[in-house]
Scaffold this motif. Structure first.
Motif, short mmCIF file in Angstrom:
data_model
loop_
_atom_site.label_atom_id
_atom_site.label_comp_id
_atom_site.label_asym_id
_atom_site.label_seq_id
_atom_site.Cartn_x
_atom_site.Cartn_y
_atom_site.Cartn_z
N LEU A 14 0.85 -1.19 0.00
CA LEU A 14 0.00 0.00 0.00
C LEU A 14 0.88 1.24 0.00
CD1 LEU A 14 -3.23 0.71 1.96
CD2 LEU A 14 -1.34 2.34 2.15
N PHE B 91 1.03 5.50 -0.28
CA PHE B 91 0.20 6.69 -0.12
C PHE B 91 1.07 7.94 -0.19
CE2 PHE B 91 1.44 5.44 4.19
CZ PHE B 91 1.84 6.64 4.78
N SER C 160 -9.92 -1.70 1.37
CA SER C 160 -10.75 -0.75 0.64
C SER C 160 -11.70 0.00 1.56
CB SER C 160 -11.54 -1.46 -0.46
OG SER C 160 -12.30 -2.54 0.07
N SER D 51 -9.23 7.53 -0.51
CA SER D 51 -9.16 6.64 -1.68
C SER D 51 -8.34 7.24 -2.82
CB SER D 51 -10.58 6.32 -2.16
OG SER D 51 -11.31 5.65 -1.15
N HIS E 95 -5.79 9.03 -2.61
CA HIS E 95 -4.38 9.22 -2.24
C HIS E 95 -3.66 7.91 -1.94
CE1 HIS E 95 -4.99 13.60 -1.75
NE2 HIS E 95 -6.19 13.24 -1.34
N VAL E 96 -4.34 6.79 -2.16
CA VAL E 96 -3.78 5.49 -1.79
C VAL E 96 -3.83 4.55 -3.00
CG1 VAL E 96 -4.14 3.43 -0.37
CG2 VAL E 96 -4.34 5.71 0.65
N LYS E 97 -2.77 3.78 -3.20
CA LYS E 97 -2.72 2.75 -4.23
C LYS E 97 -2.34 1.42 -3.57
CE LYS E 97 -3.39 5.64 -7.67
NZ LYS E 97 -3.75 6.79 -6.80
N VAL E 98 -3.05 0.35 -3.96
CA VAL E 98 -2.85 -0.96 -3.35
C VAL E 98 -2.48 -1.97 -4.44
CG1 VAL E 98 -3.88 -2.79 -1.95
CG2 VAL E 98 -4.52 -0.40 -1.55
N PHE E 99 -1.48 -2.81 -4.16
CA PHE E 99 -1.01 -3.81 -5.11
C PHE E 99 -0.83 -5.15 -4.39
CE2 PHE E 99 0.64 0.32 -6.28
CZ PHE E 99 0.35 0.43 -7.65
#
Length: 283
Positions: free
Chosen positions: A105, A107, A146, A155, A157-161
């Motif tokens: 995650l 941010f 999520s 949401s 400002h955040v990226k999840v992989f």
């Protein structure tokens, strides 16, 4: 610090409700709650205040029967307790089923958003994440964040992989750099030291209900602080398994006496589907 001092009244209250109310469609008399939590070291005023706060937060419902006030679960508290039940009895403290997947995650928040940054980091820590680098956090397995991110309004400002480590990555070293393993291990050792004597010493019948309450609340708090790192990448003498065996052994020993005490001490009534009571109702 004693066990009673280290556990918040709401943690004990939720544990008590999980033991005595969850899945039974009953409400419990406020006097019974005060009695049992008093045996666990929580004063009457603190218990009454906790009941009121939990009603105001949608975690409890009130039900009046004559001159007595009873408390039952809401959908929200039921969900919280079911999650705790899964963590204690099904997920466990030792992660032997890890498939190599990590959740990453990232941010980036404006410098002025200090409160939002603090809230996000706190929630990520409770969800098992650790800071891999500044602004990039990592957790073992597939973690769904999520709802957490949406609730914080972050949401955008955040990226999840999802990811797997390269074959040359020293995962054990990465874990030691990212999480405070010595602190977590010390918590497990301290838990086991406190409760190990109860595997052999017979408890007093009147103390068994409060002892089981504190045991379960303390264990749940401990495993919720544990990110459940893959055991094959942890130090060889990792203490979580020994602590969990002590928890289960002591719980099994206390349960017959605790159940008998609950039968004697608790005033329970069936849930009624009445309109919501007046806010003026008190515990």
């Amino acid at each position: 610090m004693t066990t009673e001092e280290s556990l918040r009244p709401q943690s004990l209250m939720l544990t008590f409700l999980g033991e005595q109310v969850l899945g039974r469609d009953v409400c419990v008399y406020s006097g019974s709650v005060i009695d049992v939590l008093g045996r666990a070291g929580v004063g009457e005023q603190a218990t009454r205040s906790t009941l009121t706060r939990m009603v105001n937060r949608g975690l409890l419902r009130r039900q009046r029967e004559g001159r007595r006030m009873y408390f039952g679960l809401t959908d929200r508290s039921t969900s919280v307790l079911r999650d705790g039940e899964r963590r204690i009895w099904h997920t466990g403290a030792v992660n032997r089923q890890w498939d190599g997947t990590w959740t990453l995650l990232g941010f980036s928040l404006p410098e002025s958003w200090q409160r939002q940054r603090h809230d996000l980091r706190s929630q990520l820590t409770w969800s098992g994440f650790g800071p891999l680098f500044n602004g990039l956090w990592i957790a073992p397995g597939e973690v769904d964040v999520s709802s957490l991110v949406a609730e914080l309004g972050l949401s955008a400002h955040v990226k999840v992989f999802r990811a797997h480590a390269d074959s040359g990555t020293d995962i054990g070293a990465m874990i030691e750099e990212t999480w405070e393993l010595s602190e977590l291990a010390a918590r497990y050792e301290a838990f086991r030291s406190r409760w190990l004597p109860w595997e052999t010493d017979p408890p007093d019948a009147d103390d068994a209900l409060a002892l089981r309450l504190r045991l379960q609340a303390e264990w749940l708090r401990l495993i919720r602080r544990d990110p459940r790192l893959p055991v094959r990448h942890l130090p060889e003498d990792w203490p979580a398994d020994r602590a969990e065996k002590t928890f289960r052994s002591v719980h099994e020993r206390l349960t017959p006496l605790a159940d008998a005490a609950a039968e004697r001490l608790l005033d329970l009534v069936p849930v009624r589907e009445d309109p919501a009571p007046s806010p003026a109702d008190q515990a």
